[in-house]
Write a protein that holds these residues in place. Structure first.
Motif, PDB file in Angstrom:
ATOM      1  N   VAL A  36      31.053  50.691  51.245  1.00 44.82           N
ATOM      2  CA  VAL A  36      30.150  51.253  52.254  1.00 44.82           C
ATOM      3  C   VAL A  36      28.711  50.849  51.957  1.00 44.82           C
ATOM      4  O   VAL A  36      27.960  50.473  52.868  1.00 44.82           O
ATOM      5  N   ALA A  37      28.310  50.890  50.701  1.00 40.29           N
ATOM      6  CA  ALA A  37      26.949  50.491  50.327  1.00 40.29           C
ATOM      7  C   ALA A  37      26.698  49.021  50.675  1.00 40.29           C
ATOM      8  O   ALA A  37      25.622  48.669  51.173  1.00 40.29           O
ATOM      9  N   GLU A  55      24.229  44.930  54.212  1.00 41.63           N
ATOM     10  CA  GLU A  55      24.355  43.804  55.135  1.00 41.63           C
ATOM     11  C   GLU A  55      23.789  44.151  56.502  1.00 41.63           C
ATOM     12  O   GLU A  55      23.093  43.349  57.121  1.00 41.63           O
ATOM     13  N   ARG A  56      24.065  45.354  56.973  1.00 47.14           N
ATOM     14  CA  ARG A  56      23.538  45.784  58.262  1.00 47.14           C
ATOM     15  C   ARG A  56      22.029  45.830  58.247  1.00 47.14           C
ATOM     16  O   ARG A  56      21.367  45.495  59.238  1.00 47.14           O
ATOM     17  N   ASP A  57      21.446  46.243  57.126  1.00 41.81           N
ATOM     18  CA  ASP A  57      19.994  46.351  57.019  1.00 41.81           C
ATOM     19  C   ASP A  57      19.323  45.026  56.647  1.00 41.81           C
ATOM     20  O   ASP A  57      18.117  44.980  56.444  1.00 41.81           O
TER      21      ASP A  57
END
Length: 73
Positions: A62-63, A68-70
């Motif tokens: 999850v981290a 990656e999203r950020d």
């Protein structure tokens, strides 16, 4: 708990989120409002070890996804 120099080491423990158990060193303890009980059954403690490892792997995944999203490398 003291190290070889006689100085106190900080007490470390890992709480398994969502469960009334904590790991202190290599031992699992069942925790209630009235006290703690050492878990000694190897099948039970083995399952706790496997669940804790799976939970840690999920938290790391999850981290990574959030990073990656950020846009972090």
């Amino acid at each position: 708990m003291c190290n070889e120099n006689g100085s106190r080491r900080p007490r470390t423990f890992t709480q398994l989120v969502g469960a009334p158990v904590v790991r202190r060193g290599s031992q699992w303890w069942l925790v209630t409002g009235s006290g703690s009980l050492l878990a000694t059954d190897p099948t039970f403690t083995g399952e706790l070890d496997r669940f804790a490892a799976a939970r840690a792997a999920a938290d790391q995944a999850v981290a990574r996804l959030r990073a990656e999203r950020d846009g972090e490398p």
